[in-house]
Design an enzyme around this catalytic site. Structure first.
Site, PDB file in Angstrom:
ATOM      1  N   HIS A  77       0.858  -1.192   0.000  1.00 51.71           N
ATOM      2  CA  HIS A  77       0.000   0.000   0.000  1.00 51.71           C
ATOM      3  C   HIS A  77       0.894   1.242   0.000  1.00 51.71           C
ATOM      4  CE1 HIS A  77      -4.116  -1.708   1.443  1.00 51.71           C
ATOM      5  NE2 HIS A  77      -3.565  -2.446   0.505  1.00 51.71           N
ATOM      6  N   TYR A 206      -9.205   5.753   6.940  1.00 48.78           N
ATOM      7  CA  TYR A 206      -9.363   6.168   8.336  1.00 48.78           C
ATOM      8  C   TYR A 206     -10.381   7.314   8.309  1.00 48.78           C
ATOM      9  CZ  TYR A 206      -5.072   3.626   9.680  1.00 48.78           C
ATOM     10  OH  TYR A 206      -4.133   2.656   9.922  1.00 48.78           O
ATOM     11  N   PRO A 297      -4.476   0.840  18.731  1.00 48.56           N
ATOM     12  CA  PRO A 297      -4.177   0.310  17.394  1.00 48.56           C
ATOM     13  C   PRO A 297      -4.144   1.345  16.264  1.00 48.56           C
ATOM     14  CG  PRO A 297      -6.386  -0.359  18.095  1.00 48.56           C
ATOM     15  CD  PRO A 297      -5.736   0.292  19.271  1.00 48.56           C
ATOM     16  N   LYS A 301       0.978   0.343  14.909  1.00 49.31           N
ATOM     17  CA  LYS A 301       2.375   0.316  15.355  1.00 49.31           C
ATOM     18  C   LYS A 301       2.792  -0.906  16.182  1.00 49.31           C
ATOM     19  CE  LYS A 301       4.423   3.746  13.515  1.00 49.31           C
ATOM     20  NZ  LYS A 301       4.177   3.110  12.229  1.00 49.31           N
ATOM     21  N   TYR A 389       4.018   6.599   9.744  1.00 46.47           N
ATOM     22  CA  TYR A 389       3.197   5.428   9.410  1.00 46.47           C
ATOM     23  C   TYR A 389       4.043   4.349   8.731  1.00 46.47           C
ATOM     24  CZ  TYR A 389      -1.180   2.981   8.280  1.00 46.47           C
ATOM     25  OH  TYR A 389      -2.203   2.061   8.205  1.00 46.47           O
TER      26      TYR A 389
END
Ligand code: FAD
Ligand code: DHB
Length: 423
Positions: A77, A206, A297, A301, A389
């Site tokens: 991704h 998200y 979550p 990580k 990220y």
């Protein structure tokens, strides 16, 4: 019954990602270990948890020669979508930091590690009971346990690695007067579902909405993972399928977007906590992964932190056994925690920024939307998100850690660009 005594160099408690990665890394360095795990292999492989691997974690699997299935069946991704009050804002990792993450479920990572352990001849014992650690400040610590066949056993070792997750026993062996428990609880949890349906989107979404937070993640072409914010004391049975879909649709509503529904085959409520045990070592005990810290979550990580901890620990143990030096071992907690606290901040930040906070004022909500706007429209803001990220280096890139003359230093360095290794 007589107690069987087993001898090894490193006794590892827990066969989650932290414990199994550590056993593999130590094997590369020629160091023996025995892994003791309470659950069965089948039970661990059936537990749904993480989905996203940072680039460094992918590189770690490659360094261990265990990346073939992940590359064939996982998905790279190159960005995520932040959906702010129904508006799609893509954070393009490839453009911002030239890195990516890999969607590959934790159960598959576990299966690859467990199969790889069997192929490498590693001693991994599932379904042991009564695990207790002893004499951690002596030169010969030990672990007592009951083997799967009911035999009482004692594992005598040079070092103990506590890789036994957030509900393990190892961290409680660090005396209270030397341990600080940094702890934070959140006033919401996640309701997680597994759905038999094709993906609703090509990348993770998200979504921050007036109805609360939701995350649309994926697993395979036919199975998807989705989460939405819930009361942490809620129970899966309180939600029938119609109510779940209504909530997910309310949180993710956007022009032209339709959630693809399907049978819901798993429902769980996940509490959200931040925790760090400091220090992550005591005498000859070293904590790694969730045993030493947990993150909420949001931001994916947890498992990736476990990868960083064990890379540092394994390299520190290699230095001890190969060069007789304990400098890296002495600094283990400080080295690991430097990365852990960055991830703690990132996970807390993502969580705070994206969720609806019970009792929030209009000021709080408008400020939150302002922050989301900034993060998704400023290149500086979205570059921080993309860098965090996709992940920081697993182990410090200074000389000493990535020593190419050592088996492990070379294996870890082989996955990094040359300029990182000589920095
Ligand atoms: P664990 O996986 O918990 O393994 C510890 C093992 O020790 C267990 O198998 C346990 O049975 C065993 N054990 C415990 N006590 C004992 C004992 N006394 N004796 C012997 N064995 C014992 N992380 C990410 O990086 N990316 C994500 O996308 C992500 N998503 C997540 C989504 C959800 C819903 C959840 C809940 C977590 C997510 N995480 C994610 C976090 C990730 O799952 C954990 O951080 C990861 O499992 C930590 O690995 P570990 O090996 O340290 O601990
Ligand atoms: C998943 C879980 C996360 O916590 C996250 O931030 C991204 C993905 C998942 O389970 O797919």
């Amino acid at each position: 019954m007589t107690t069987t005594t087993v001898r090894t160099q490193v006794g590892i408690v827990g066969a989650g990602p932290a414990g199994l990665w550590l056993a593999h890394l130590l094997a590369v360095a020629g160091i023996d270990s025995v892994v003791l795990e309470r659950r069965s292999r089948v039970e661990i492989a059936a537990t749904h948890r993480a989905g996203i691997l940072e680039q460094g974690t992918v590189d770690l699997m490659a360094a261990l020669g265990l990346d073939a299935r992940m590359r064939a069946e996982g998905y790279a991704h190159h960005g995520i979508e932040l959906r702010v009050a129904g508006e799609a804002r893509r954070v393009d990792f490839a453009d911002l930091v030239g890195r990516a993450v890999q969607l590959y479920p934790q159960q598959e990572v576990f299966s690859d590690l467990a199969d790889g352990a069997a192929a490498r001849g590693l001693d991994v014992r599932f379904e042991v009971a009564d695990v207790a650690v002893h004499d951690l400040t002596s030169q010969a610590p030990s672990i007592t346990f009951t083997d799967a066949d009911g035999t009482p056993a004692r594992l005598v070792c040079d070092f103990v690695a506590g890789c036994d997750g957030s509900r393990g026993i190892a961290k409680w062996a660090i005396p209270e007067n030397v341990r600080t428990d940094h702890f934070r609880e959140y006033p919401f949890g996640w309701f997680g579902i597994l759905v038999e349906a094709p993906p609703s989107a090509p990348e993770l979404i998200y979504a921050a909405s007036d109805h609360g937070f939701a995350l649309i993640s994926q697993r395979t072409a036919t199975t998807q993972r989705m989460y939405f914010q819930c009361d942490p004391t809620d129970r899966p049975d309180n939600w029938d399928d119609a109510r779940i879909w209504d909530q997910l649709e309310a949180c993710t509503a956007a022009p032209g977007f339709a959630l693809t529904r399907g049978p819901i085959v798993d429902k769980t409520v996940i509490p959200m906590r931040s925790y760090v045990c400091e220090p992550m070592q005591h005498g000859r005990l070293f904590l790694a992964g969730d045993a030493g810290h947990t993150v909420p979550p949001t931001g994916a990580k947890g498992m990736n932190l476990a990868a960083g901890d064990v890379a540092v620990l394994a390299r520190s143990l290699e230095r001890f056994y190969r060069d007789g030096q304990h400098d890296l071992l002495d600094a283990y907690s400080a080295t690991a925690l430097a990365r852990v606290w960055k991830a703690q901040h990132f996970s807390w930040w993502m969580t705070s920024m994206l969720h609806t906070h019970p009792g929030a004022s209009t000021f709080d909500r408008r400020r939150q939307l302002g922050e989301l706007d900034l993060v998704t429209t400023s290149r500086a803001g979205s570059t921080y998100l993309a860098e965090a990220y996709t992940g920081w280096p697993l182990i410090p890139t200074r000389p000493g850690f990535l020593d190419p003359d050592t088996a492990l230093g070379a294996a870890l360095a082989s996955q990094l660009p040359a300029e990182a290794v000589t920095a």
